[in-house]
Design a protein around this motif. Structure first.
Motif, mmCIF file in Angstrom:
data_model
loop_
_atom_site.group_PDB
_atom_site.id
_atom_site.type_symbol
_atom_site.label_atom_id
_atom_site.label_comp_id
_atom_site.label_asym_id
_atom_site.label_seq_id
_atom_site.Cartn_x
_atom_site.Cartn_y
_atom_site.Cartn_z
ATOM 1 N N VAL A 150 40.111 37.984 48.480
ATOM 2 C CA VAL A 150 40.772 38.975 47.626
ATOM 3 C C VAL A 150 42.165 38.493 47.227
ATOM 4 O O VAL A 150 42.590 38.656 46.074
ATOM 5 C CB VAL A 150 40.840 40.337 48.341
ATOM 6 N N TYR A 180 43.176 47.453 53.756
ATOM 7 C CA TYR A 180 43.120 48.177 52.494
ATOM 8 C C TYR A 180 43.071 49.685 52.719
ATOM 9 O O TYR A 180 42.482 50.165 53.694
ATOM 10 C CB TYR A 180 41.894 47.734 51.686
ATOM 11 N N PHE A 234 37.750 44.810 43.394
ATOM 12 C CA PHE A 234 37.251 43.496 43.786
ATOM 13 C C PHE A 234 35.939 43.702 44.536
ATOM 14 O O PHE A 234 35.866 44.537 45.445
ATOM 15 C CB PHE A 234 38.259 42.760 44.680
ATOM 16 N N CYS A 256 33.534 36.397 45.470
ATOM 17 C CA CYS A 256 34.485 37.502 45.296
ATOM 18 C C CYS A 256 34.799 37.582 43.810
ATOM 19 O O CYS A 256 35.248 36.591 43.211
ATOM 20 C CB CYS A 256 35.745 37.275 46.108
ATOM 21 N N TYR A 265 38.254 51.394 50.347
ATOM 22 C CA TYR A 265 37.224 50.360 50.429
ATOM 23 C C TYR A 265 35.859 51.023 50.556
ATOM 24 O O TYR A 265 35.751 52.241 50.804
ATOM 25 C CB TYR A 265 37.470 49.430 51.626
ATOM 26 N N VAL A 282 38.445 47.648 47.463
ATOM 27 C CA VAL A 282 37.582 46.507 47.750
ATOM 28 C C VAL A 282 36.180 46.996 48.101
ATOM 29 O O VAL A 282 36.018 47.892 48.937
ATOM 30 C CB VAL A 282 38.146 45.646 48.898
#
Length: 336
Positions: free
Chosen positions: A111, A35, A93, A160, A38, A7
């Protein structure tokens, strides 16, 4: 368990407002809980001043992991700055995040929405506005719908995007006055996510600013306003022809020159008004053509700095043994 999705969170910061330590910590804590991989891409507009708080930047990079600091060489429009962050983000993402108003819990929720099959998630929230802006918003929404720019009511700048949506938006690399509309016109599935803003900033949406954004979207993103002006010019020409026939008819019947003078003055004033409106739009489109022919880049990066702290030092995306394993398989096949 933490998700394996990568992410990227992109935030835009003014050069004069670099005290974002607490906001970055909140974002980093949220990402670290959710996560495994990231990054936080901090895009800062220039120009770079000698009194720039470089010590604060170095402190952030030395304490918080996965921070990417991108310094632009000059002050560009927000569309171009967001586009610079989107181009440099490498996540599966990518989230466009307003750290002054968006809650950090919105990151994981958006997400999850993307994972459920949507490539573009649009933030929707009640925002502080002036009375004139509220009255103007419905009219502006209908005009934007006429150029196929459909957004949920009360939409914000939060987005997003999945990786394929990001690739579609950044394909040409030009973002001037077109960024959010290009996101909307990717053709991929989109949905809205509702949330409550955290008003750390007292800035309200005003009528002058809304009018400026509307004109930018209309002029720089569609040729339909040009067609509208052409139709308006055709209507004015037809009306002028009808009035000319009417003037000749009155002159032949009554023979009076004074009759119709007021009407003539009024009608000519209207024609001049229409002509000037058309010239204004033509001038905007000529400016658009000049911008499109400009070979200069939309933005330039002065430097980029990364955090010296890693999220997981034992995690690699390339394993040495894989190459050796491939060689052994080839050798075994040759022996047979």
């Amino acid at each position: 368990m933490r998700s394996e999705a990568f992410v990227s969170v992109v935030i835009l910061v003014d050069a004069i407002r670099m005290s974002i330590d607490n906001s970055l910590k909140d974002i980093q804590c949220e990402l670290d809980k959710r996560y495994s991989d990231y990054e936080i891409v901090v895009v800062v507009q220039g120009p770079v001043l000698e009194e720039s708080p470089s010590d604060d930047i170095e402190k952030i990079l030395s304490t918080l992991p996965s921070i990417r600091y991108i310094q632009l060489s000059g002050s560009v429009s927000s569309d171009v700055a967001w586009g610079a962050g989107l181009e440099n983000a490498i996540g599966d993402f990518v989230i466009l995040f307003d750290y002054l108003n968006d809650p950090v819990c919105l990151i994981s929720k958006s997400v999850d929405k993307c994972k459920s099959g949507y490539d573009v998630v649009i933030g929707v929230a009640n925002q502080p506005t002036t009375i004139t802006y509220t009255a103007f918003r419905d009219f502006a929404g209908k005009l934007l719908s006429a150029i196929d720019y459909h957004l949920p009511q009360n939409s914000t700048g939060f987005r997003c995007l999945s990786r394929r949506a990001v690739n579609s938006v950044t394909a040409t690399g030009r973002f001037h006055h077109q960024f959010y509309l290009r996101i909307q016109k990717t053709g991929y599935p989109s949905c809205a996510i509702t949330y409550d803003v955290e008003p750390k900033s007292s800035e309200k949406k005003t009528f002058p600013r809304g009018m400026q954004q509307l004109l930018n979207l209309l002029v720089f993103n569609s040729s339909r306003p040009l067609r509208w002006m052409s139709a308006l010019g055709l209507f004015g020409s037809s009306a002028a022809f009808i009035f000319a026939v009417y003037s000749i008819f009155v002159h032949l019947i009554s023979g009076s020159i004074v009759e119709g003078w007021t009407t003539t003055i009024l009608f000519m004033s209207m024609l001049f008004m229409l002509q000037f409106i058309m010239l204004a739009f033509f001038g905007e489109y000529i400016g658009r053509l000049l911008d499109d022919r400009d070979e200069c880049a939309n933005y330039s990066v002065v430097f980029e700095k990364n955090s010296v702290v890693m999220v997981n030092e034992d995690r690699f995306n390339v394993i040495d043994s894989s190459a050796q394993s491939s060689i052994n398989k080839v050798q075994t096949g040759r022996d047979r």
